[in-house]
Design a protein around this motif. Structure first.
Motif, PDB file in Angstrom:
ATOM      1  N   THR A  10      37.562  41.910  45.927  1.00  0.00           N
ATOM      2  CA  THR A  10      37.613  40.914  46.815  1.00  0.00           C
ATOM      3  C   THR A  10      38.045  41.012  48.018  1.00  0.00           C
ATOM      4  N   THR A  33      33.392  39.943  46.285  1.00  0.00           N
ATOM      5  CA  THR A  33      33.741  38.115  46.604  1.00  0.00           C
ATOM      6  C   THR A  33      34.435  38.192  47.918  1.00  0.00           C
ATOM      7  N   GLN A  69      41.643  29.480  44.537  1.00  0.00           N
ATOM      8  CA  GLN A  69      41.869  29.185  43.024  1.00  0.00           C
ATOM      9  C   GLN A  69      40.502  29.797  42.114  1.00  0.00           C
ATOM     10  N   ASP A  70      39.532  29.692  42.915  1.00  0.00           N
ATOM     11  CA  ASP A  70      38.228  30.095  42.403  1.00  0.00           C
ATOM     12  C   ASP A  70      38.029  31.395  42.133  1.00  0.00           C
ATOM     13  N   THR A  72      38.248  35.370  41.166  1.00  0.00           N
ATOM     14  CA  THR A  72      38.490  36.060  39.520  1.00  0.00           C
ATOM     15  C   THR A  72      39.008  37.350  39.663  1.00  0.00           C
ATOM     16  N   PRO A  73      39.731  37.895  38.792  1.00  0.00           N
ATOM     17  CA  PRO A  73      40.240  39.205  39.135  1.00  0.00           C
ATOM     18  C   PRO A  73      39.237  40.351  39.383  1.00  0.00           C
ATOM     19  N   THR A  74      39.321  41.204  40.204  1.00  0.00           N
ATOM     20  CA  THR A  74      38.577  42.310  40.598  1.00  0.00           C
ATOM     21  C   THR A  74      39.573  43.525  40.490  1.00  0.00           C
ATOM     22  N   PRO A  95      45.137  35.022  41.921  1.00  0.00           N
ATOM     23  CA  PRO A  95      43.862  34.668  41.340  1.00  0.00           C
ATOM     24  C   PRO A  95      42.925  35.976  41.299  1.00  0.00           C
ATOM     25  N   ALA A  96      42.991  36.826  42.103  1.00  0.00           N
ATOM     26  CA  ALA A  96      42.100  38.062  42.513  1.00  0.00           C
ATOM     27  C   ALA A  96      42.728  39.125  41.669  1.00  0.00           C
ATOM     28  N   LYS A  98      43.987  41.830  38.544  1.00  0.00           N
ATOM     29  CA  LYS A  98      44.250  41.817  37.096  1.00  0.00           C
ATOM     30  C   LYS A  98      45.560  42.927  37.383  1.00  0.00           C
TER      31      LYS A  98
END
Lengths: 322, 322
Positions: A10, A33, A69-70, A72-74, A95-96, A98
């Motif tokens: 990300t 992303t 908010q959109d 996702t974890p990378t 949000p990005a 993990k």
């Protein structure tokens, strides 16, 4: 970070630096992303392009959003915000992430990893396993339009972690950059590397704001040559007091190189675009250390104060009176 | 200077300061000739006007020229050029002088009397009997048009001669100013008075050029308060090393006063008008003394260098590259 498949990326703060390196990683086959502040829709339609002398990297299909908010974890999160916006990381990063993500502060200046760690600490999650490192970029480029970057010079990214030898987990990230043909280095003494870059950045980022002149023009102007060198030496004084042996040879060599740099620094471009400047990481933190160590650096103090006041007026924090 | 009749005056460099004081002297009945650089014809037609809160000084008939060759010798010559133009004095002064004239350097800064003496020395005449003194003005005014000045605040002129107690011959000039209702002071220690004024001028003249902000706005801006005081303290350090006891109380008191000065300094007005700034007398000479005395004043050095480079670009001595 997954060992079995290609790491995912990300880019948080997809300005010049984020797009430049993110695009090279995507071009090499990685999933990237991009979080844009502005122009997400335009870039989603038009794609990303980076112009190199050796040819252009053209990416018609890019994963772009303007909503953190959109995300996702990378596996890897590249932070390429202006450091003055790092306070946003408490919202933009989680949000990005993990549990075992690697965050790469792809920024200039001092204290950025500590920023990120502190801001993650304000989240209710346990992010203590997230690894945070620096990717110190040494690059000159310019933004031709949304998602369109022109590479000018240099490009190396120096990886390290503050206060410790380069850990093994860095290798995974560095490998990705190398596969993307991005020049890399790894340092066991990140803080020294940061001080070295600051010795250049303190004069080379701030002074062009005052003159709208290039680094080389100012460093070689008879009115400013000794002042330029004096600013570098003040940074050296702080670094040495802080325990980092910034050598005389390095200072004088970098000064000579500065005279031949016909480039405008990012800080001047930010100022001209009425954006806030990266004063926190380039000036405030070194000056804070000078204060703690009892080191007197009046020229750096003056330049920093001038820039702070100009920044406030330029960004509308203080309305000009006339 | 004649003892039997009213002294006659020439104003060399009839800008804001020269017109302001020349007009008050003429209004009090003295014969005054004004050397204008520009607008001599306009002013000859329209006359001179100075607006005071207490009423206007209106002079429909004025003796004006733009040709220094047309000047005739007078008892007193007021020099109100910008100090950056003092090099012109070798040509402008002699036509206005007789053997026993008094030259009043009605200017800010350091070394102006030495300038005049040296430049007269380059003439083939023997001007050794000409007496040169300072009239250090402390005044705020603005130029509304050619020959039209608005008085804002203050107005005192402090008379003295560098390096010696105030000589008796000063009395004749001071009397004229007093008869013209101009507030006067006489000092036996001109150099100390000049250092005191420089401690204000070093921050208060140069910094507004960078911000287009008033003296008070900058001195009280949180980003610049300690820097402003530090610049004053650097001037104090040079003065003390030069043997002039610029007291801590004076510095802190003048600093407090600065915060309440909603005025723009002459240097900013000169810069905005694309004219050269008085860097020689306000910055170069104090810095030269610092160098001779081995005093380190990095903030003043930086400010001076920045102003010098801005001055060169602003006046076209160096064309901006972009």
């Amino acid at each position: 970070m997954s060992e079995t498949s290609k790491p995912t990326f990300t880019v948080i703060g997809a300005g010049m630096i984020g797009v430049l390196y993110g695009a090279q990683l995507q071009y090499a086959g990685y999933d990237v992303t991009y979080l844009f502040h502005h122009h997400a829709n335009e870039v989603a339609k038009s794609g990303i392009e980076v112009d190199f002398d050796s040819g252009n990297v053209v990416l018609p299909d890019v994963k772009v959003t303007s909503k953190h908010q959109d995300l996702t974890p990378t596996d890897v999160v590249l932070v390429s915000l202006r450091t003055s916006d790092n306070y946003l990381l408490s919202q933009l990063l989680p949000p990005a992430l993990k549990k075992d993500s690697i965050v790469v502060m792809l920024q200039n200046g001092m204290g950025n990893e500590e920023d990120a760690r502190r801001l993650l600490g304000s989240d209710s999650h346990d992010w203590s396993d997230v690894r945070i490192c620096r990717g110190l970029p040494f690059v000159l480029a310019e933004q031709l339009g949304p998602g369109h970057i022109k590479h000018d010079q240099f490009g190396q990214v120096t990886f390290g972690v503050p206060g410790v030898k380069a850990p093994d987990w860095l290798t995974g990230v560095v490998d990705c950059f190398q596969r993307a043909k991005i020049p890399t280095a790894v340092t066991d003494n990140l803080q020294l590397t940061i001080w070295e870059k600051l010795a250049l950045n303190v004069p080379a980022n701030g002074l062009p704001v005052l003159f709208h002149a290039s680094i080389g023009e100012i460093a070689s102007d008879p009115a400013m040559t000794s002042q330029w060198l004096d600013l570098m030496k003040e940074v050296q004084k702080i670094a040495v007091a802080d325990g980092y042996d910034l050598a005389d040879d390095f200072i004088s060599g970098m000064y000579e190189k500065s005279k031949g740099m016909p480039f405008y620094p990012s800080m001047m471009r930010h100022y001209d675009a009425k954006k806030s400047m990266e004063l926190n990481s380039i000036y405030d933190r070194p000056l804070q250390i000078a204060k703690e160590k009892g080191i007197s650096v009046p020229a750096t103090e003056l330049l920093s104060g001038v820039l702070e006041m100009l920044d406030a007026r330029n960004t509308g924090k203080v309305p000009p009176k006339s």
